[in-house]
Design a protein around this motif. Structure first.
Motif, PDB file in Angstrom:
ATOM      1  N   ARG A   1       0.838  -1.206   0.000  1.00 50.11           N
ATOM      2  CA  ARG A   1       0.000   0.000   0.000  1.00 50.11           C
ATOM      3  C   ARG A   1       0.871   1.255   0.000  1.00 50.11           C
ATOM      4  O   ARG A   1       0.640   2.190  -0.781  1.00 50.11           O
ATOM      5  N   ASP A   2       1.878   1.276   0.880  1.00 47.69           N
ATOM      6  CA  ASP A   2       2.766   2.443   0.953  1.00 47.69           C
ATOM      7  C   ASP A   2       3.493   2.659  -0.370  1.00 47.69           C
ATOM      8  O   ASP A   2       3.617   3.792  -0.860  1.00 47.69           O
ATOM      9  N   ALA A   3       4.001   1.566  -0.957  1.00 46.93           N
ATOM     10  CA  ALA A   3       4.723   1.677  -2.217  1.00 46.93           C
ATOM     11  C   ALA A   3       3.806   2.160  -3.334  1.00 46.93           C
ATOM     12  O   ALA A   3       4.215   2.953  -4.194  1.00 46.93           O
ATOM     13  N   SER A   4       2.565   1.720  -3.326  1.00 48.55           N
ATOM     14  CA  SER A   4       1.606   2.130  -4.356  1.00 48.55           C
ATOM     15  C   SER A   4       1.223   3.598  -4.203  1.00 48.55           C
ATOM     16  O   SER A   4       1.038   4.309  -5.200  1.00 48.55           O
ATOM     17  N   HIS A   5       1.091   4.060  -2.955  1.00 51.37           N
ATOM     18  CA  HIS A   5       0.831   5.484  -2.736  1.00 51.37           C
ATOM     19  C   HIS A   5       1.955   6.328  -3.314  1.00 51.37           C
ATOM     20  O   HIS A   5       1.725   7.370  -3.959  1.00 51.37           O
ATOM     21  N   MET A   6       3.202   5.876  -3.101  1.00 56.62           N
ATOM     22  CA  MET A   6       4.355   6.601  -3.652  1.00 56.62           C
ATOM     23  C   MET A   6       4.335   6.585  -5.179  1.00 56.62           C
ATOM     24  O   MET A   6       4.674   7.571  -5.821  1.00 56.62           O
ATOM     25  N   GLU A   7       3.927   5.462  -5.753  1.00 49.07           N
ATOM     26  CA  GLU A   7       3.861   5.374  -7.212  1.00 49.07           C
ATOM     27  C   GLU A   7       2.822   6.331  -7.774  1.00 49.07           C
ATOM     28  O   GLU A   7       3.051   6.988  -8.810  1.00 49.07           O
ATOM     29  N   ILE A   8       1.692   6.448  -7.124  1.00 51.50           N
ATOM     30  CA  ILE A   8       0.659   7.390  -7.565  1.00 51.50           C
ATOM     31  C   ILE A   8       1.199   8.811  -7.534  1.00 51.50           C
ATOM     32  O   ILE A   8       0.982   9.596  -8.469  1.00 51.50           O
ATOM     33  N   LEU A   9       1.923   9.146  -6.456  1.00 50.35           N
ATOM     34  CA  LEU A   9       2.500  10.487  -6.358  1.00 50.35           C
ATOM     35  C   LEU A   9       3.518  10.730  -7.464  1.00 50.35           C
ATOM     36  O   LEU A   9       3.524  11.804  -8.090  1.00 50.35           O
ATOM     37  N   ARG A  10       4.381   9.738  -7.727  1.00 55.00           N
ATOM     38  CA  ARG A  10       5.374   9.901  -8.801  1.00 55.00           C
ATOM     39  C   ARG A  10       4.694  10.071 -10.149  1.00 55.00           C
ATOM     40  O   ARG A  10       5.135  10.884 -10.983  1.00 55.00           O
ATOM     41  N   ARG A  11       3.634   9.292 -10.389  1.00 50.15           N
ATOM     42  CA  ARG A  11       2.911   9.417 -11.662  1.00 50.15           C
ATOM     43  C   ARG A  11       2.305  10.816 -11.795  1.00 50.15           C
ATOM     44  O   ARG A  11       2.242  11.378 -12.896  1.00 50.15           O
ATOM     45  N   TYR A  12       1.874  11.374 -10.682  1.00 49.53           N
ATOM     46  CA  TYR A  12       1.317  12.730 -10.701  1.00 49.53           C
ATOM     47  C   TYR A  12       2.386  13.741 -11.106  1.00 49.53           C
ATOM     48  O   TYR A  12       2.162  14.586 -11.993  1.00 49.53           O
ATOM     49  N   TYR A  13       3.561  13.638 -10.495  1.00 46.63           N
ATOM     50  CA  TYR A  13       4.640  14.562 -10.863  1.00 46.63           C
ATOM     51  C   TYR A  13       5.064  14.365 -12.317  1.00 46.63           C
ATOM     52  O   TYR A  13       5.371  15.326 -13.027  1.00 46.63           O
ATOM     53  N   THR A  14       5.082  13.119 -12.775  1.00 47.32           N
ATOM     54  CA  THR A  14       5.427  12.851 -14.175  1.00 47.32           C
ATOM     55  C   THR A  14       4.422  13.502 -15.109  1.00 47.32           C
ATOM     56  O   THR A  14       4.791  14.083 -16.134  1.00 47.32           O
ATOM     57  N   ALA A  15       3.141  13.420 -14.756  1.00 47.99           N
ATOM     58  CA  ALA A  15       2.106  14.033 -15.589  1.00 47.99           C
ATOM     59  C   ALA A  15       2.230  15.552 -15.590  1.00 47.99           C
ATOM     60  O   ALA A  15       2.060  16.201 -16.634  1.00 47.99           O
ATOM     61  N   LEU A  16       2.520  16.150 -14.428  1.00 48.05           N
ATOM     62  CA  LEU A  16       2.708  17.602 -14.375  1.00 48.05           C
ATOM     63  C   LEU A  16       3.843  18.039 -15.283  1.00 48.05           C
ATOM     64  O   LEU A  16       3.753  19.059 -15.982  1.00 48.05           O
ATOM     65  N   ASN A  17       4.923  17.249 -15.296  1.00 51.10           N
ATOM     66  CA  ASN A  17       6.045  17.591 -16.158  1.00 51.10           C
ATOM     67  C   ASN A  17       5.730  17.351 -17.626  1.00 51.10           C
ATOM     68  O   ASN A  17       6.192  18.086 -18.496  1.00 51.10           O
ATOM     69  N   GLY A  18       4.923  16.326 -17.891  1.00 43.76           N
ATOM     70  CA  GLY A  18       4.466  16.123 -19.266  1.00 43.76           C
ATOM     71  C   GLY A  18       3.593  17.269 -19.737  1.00 43.76           C
ATOM     72  O   GLY A  18       3.654  17.690 -20.888  1.00 43.76           O
ATOM     73  N   ARG A  19       2.786  17.772 -18.812  1.00 45.47           N
ATOM     74  CA  ARG A  19       1.956  18.934 -19.131  1.00 45.47           C
ATOM     75  C   ARG A  19       2.828  20.151 -19.429  1.00 45.47           C
ATOM     76  O   ARG A  19       2.553  20.913 -20.352  1.00 45.47           O
ATOM     77  N   LEU A  20       3.903  20.317 -18.654  1.00 54.67           N
ATOM     78  CA  LEU A  20       4.834  21.421 -18.876  1.00 54.67           C
ATOM     79  C   LEU A  20       5.467  21.344 -20.258  1.00 54.67           C
ATOM     80  O   LEU A  20       5.658  22.365 -20.929  1.00 54.67           O
TER      81      LEU A  20
ATOM     82  N   PRO B   1       1.660  15.228  -1.393  1.00 54.59           N
ATOM     83  CA  PRO B   1       3.130  15.274  -1.375  1.00 54.59           C
ATOM     84  C   PRO B   1       3.723  15.064   0.011  1.00 54.59           C
ATOM     85  O   PRO B   1       4.898  14.687   0.135  1.00 54.59           O
ATOM     86  N   SER B   2       2.933  15.255   1.041  1.00 54.85           N
ATOM     87  CA  SER B   2       3.454  15.114   2.407  1.00 54.85           C
ATOM     88  C   SER B   2       3.842  13.676   2.740  1.00 54.85           C
ATOM     89  O   SER B   2       4.582  13.441   3.709  1.00 54.85           O
ATOM     90  N   ILE B   3       3.374  12.684   1.955  1.00 51.12           N
ATOM     91  CA  ILE B   3       3.733  11.295   2.252  1.00 51.12           C
ATOM     92  C   ILE B   3       5.189  11.020   1.899  1.00 51.12           C
ATOM     93  O   ILE B   3       5.746   9.998   2.318  1.00 51.12           O
ATOM     94  N   PHE B   4       5.816  11.922   1.142  1.00 44.61           N
ATOM     95  CA  PHE B   4       7.207  11.741   0.723  1.00 44.61           C
ATOM     96  C   PHE B   4       8.040  12.869   1.320  1.00 44.61           C
ATOM     97  O   PHE B   4       8.033  13.985   0.807  1.00 44.61           O
ATOM     98  N   PRO B   5       8.763  12.615   2.409  1.00 45.18           N
ATOM     99  CA  PRO B   5       9.497  13.687   3.108  1.00 45.18           C
ATOM    100  C   PRO B   5      10.502  14.423   2.239  1.00 45.18           C
ATOM    101  O   PRO B   5      10.850  15.564   2.537  1.00 45.18           O
ATOM    102  N   ALA B   6      10.957  13.783   1.151  1.00 45.09           N
ATOM    103  CA  ALA B   6      11.958  14.428   0.293  1.00 45.09           C
ATOM    104  C   ALA B   6      11.392  15.661  -0.407  1.00 45.09           C
ATOM    105  O   ALA B   6      12.141  16.571  -0.770  1.00 45.09           O
TER     106      ALA B   6
END
Length: 496
Positions: free
Chosen positions: A299-318, A341-346
């Motif tokens: 579950r934790d790993a999948s939440h991180m994957e969803i967040l990464r996909r979101y950032y990837t889409a934002l950059n694709g939009r850019l 984004p708060s789930i990823f401390p980085a």
């Protein structure tokens, strides 16, 4: 040092999946055409959302069945004609066919042939067929069928599947794979069933899809992460209504398979006299859900994957390569999964570092949960600085120590701007690693640092600006997960 949590039993998967496929072969009298969806030996999405799943698990599973397996690679003639490229590898589909054959052969798996689907005399397809013939690869042609897949009377006739070349196969399990989606794998399998039946031979069809996982809940983060990964394809996870009606059991499938099942059922009935399956879920041979050993880790790993996909889409939009609707869908998925984004401390750490230094920065979460940051300097970029700081932490080296002396860095920077004509003197991650290896010849601390590189696998990093392709690819080759803000370091129209 704490290790990353494992949520998936890879060995159990290989054993149970191969056993399940053997059962399915027996169900159809000793011959099975298995449509293989997704990536066969480099499934990095699965390895991210199922910690412990190895990217080559599926092909290793096939190695358990090595003596019974024959591989057929399908490629659509239209994709050859328009020079379609695999986005993750940057190579055309026809080149990936050759790459796939080499990889399979290198793993001692038998590749029987290549089938060009939707063939209608395209010049580029003809050229590729000639190239394969010259390389000694057996080839076949499958042709377009008007009204496919709904005109069943034409499809299951001499003018439909009957026009296609019959693919000569010699082994009980025929795996039909392809360089990408839309290559005609299912149609190739069903065409073979038609020809086998005409010859009086028993044969069956099954589908191998890793996601969505049929025996996980619809809203399980692993299944939501699959929706995030296919947001641009409009794939939607849904309850399989046919399975629910037939068995009273709730299972998960996705819209395309559910929508096409009534047509497939009719095609099966036309070919075999009856349909061997009651639902799209029945067609699958997927044991992934039974091999999850730590649901929380997945579950934790999948939440991180969803967040990464979101950032990837934002950059694709850019960059103008992703539609706003894709970003909107991902935002809805994030809300559904309670992902921010708060789930990823980085993320917060990198933004705070940028605010403090006034320049692009990055942050990385170490295996023990500690967050390490890196800042931009005159000689190295944020990605390179973060990499060195992470290696120092992993090696127990004082963060204030310089792993690479200024005397080594300065000549490289001058070379970049002088002889090589670069405007930016700062070193990328790959250049810094080379410099680190050179320094390690005389500096035992640098040698200790470079020996920490394997420990970076599985770590996640976030940056405050768009990474260069060089830095992003280097991080990925080290097995790391990378995301970054949809913001360029400098406001320009052209970036390379």
């Amino acid at each position: 040092m704490m290790m990353l949590k494992i949520g998936f039993d890879n060995q159990k998967y290989i054993e149970t999946q191969s056993a399940h496929i053997r059962e399915r072969i027996g169900q159809f009298g000793g011959k099975l055409y298995l449509e293989f969806g997704g990536k066969l030996f480099d499934d990095y999405h699965a390895s991210r959302v199922l910690p412990g799943f190895e990217p080559d698990s599926k092909v290793r599973m096939l190695q358990h069945l090595r003596d019974d397996v024959e591989i057929v690679v399908a490629i659509c003639a239209g994709d050859i004609e328009k020079n379609k490229v695999r986005s993750d590898l940057g190579i055309p589909y026809e080149e990936d066919v050759l790459r796939l054959i080499d990889v399979f052969r290198g793993m001692d798996l038998y590749v029987g042939s290549v089938t060009v689907t939707q063939y209608s005399g395209q010049p580029a397809a003809d050229a590729f067929l000639k190239r394969l013939d010259a390389l000694g690869v057996q080839t076949y042609r499958h042709y377009p069928i008007a009204g496919y897949p709904h005109n069943v009377d034409l499809i299951v006739s001499e003018d439909g599947y009957g026009r296609n070349d019959y693919i000569e196969t010699s082994r009980p399990l025929v795996v039909v794979t392809a360089p990408g989606p839309g290559s005609g794998k299912m149609a190739a399998c069903l065409s073979q069933l038609y020809h086998e039946h005409r010859r009086g031979r028993k044969a069956g069809y099954a589908k191998f899809e890793t996601f969505p996982v049929w025996n996980l809940p619809l809203d399980h983060p692993v299944n939501l992460a699959y929706e995030a990964a296919t947001a641009d394809l409009n794939d939607i996870n849904m309850i399989d209504p046919f399975h629910l009606k037939a068995y009273g059991v709730t299972t998960v499938n996705y819209n395309r398979d559910v929508e096409v099942f009534p047509v497939l059922r009719t095609i099966f009935e036309s070919i075999l006299g009856q349909c061997p399956y009651q639902s799209p879920t029945d067609m699958g041979v997927n044991m992934v859900g039974s091999c999850i050993v730590d649901d929380s880790a997945c579950r934790d790993a999948s939440h991180m994957e969803i967040l990464r996909r979101y950032y990837t889409a934002l950059n694709g939009r850019l960059r103008g390569t992703v539609d706003r609707e894709v970003v909107y869908k991902l935002e809805l998925l994030m809300k559904s999964a309670d992902v921010t984004p708060s789930i990823f401390p980085a993320v917060a750490a990198s933004l705070e570092k940028e605010a403090a230094t006034g320049a692009p920065a990055g942050a990385m979460v170490m295996p023990d949960g500690r967050v390490i940051t890196g800042k931009t300097s005159d000689q190295i970029g944020a990605a390179a600085a973060l990499l060195l700081n992470a290696l120092k932490y992993l090696g127990g080296i004082d963060q204030e120590l310089d792993l690479i002396s200024t005397q080594v860095l300065e000549p490289i920077c001058r070379l970049k701007t002088g002889s090589l004509g670069n405007k930016n003197p700062r070193l990328h991650s790959d250049e810094v690693l080379i410099a680190l290896c050179v320094s390690a010849l005389t500096n035992p601390i640098a040698d200790l640092a470079q020996k920490q590189l394997p420990k970076l696998k599985g770590c996640g990093a976030h940056f405050t600006v768009v990474l260069s392709d060089v830095d992003e690819n280097l991080y990925k080759r080290l097995g790391m997960h990378v995301s970054y803000e949809a913001k360029y370091e400098r406001q320009r129209l052209y970036y390379k």
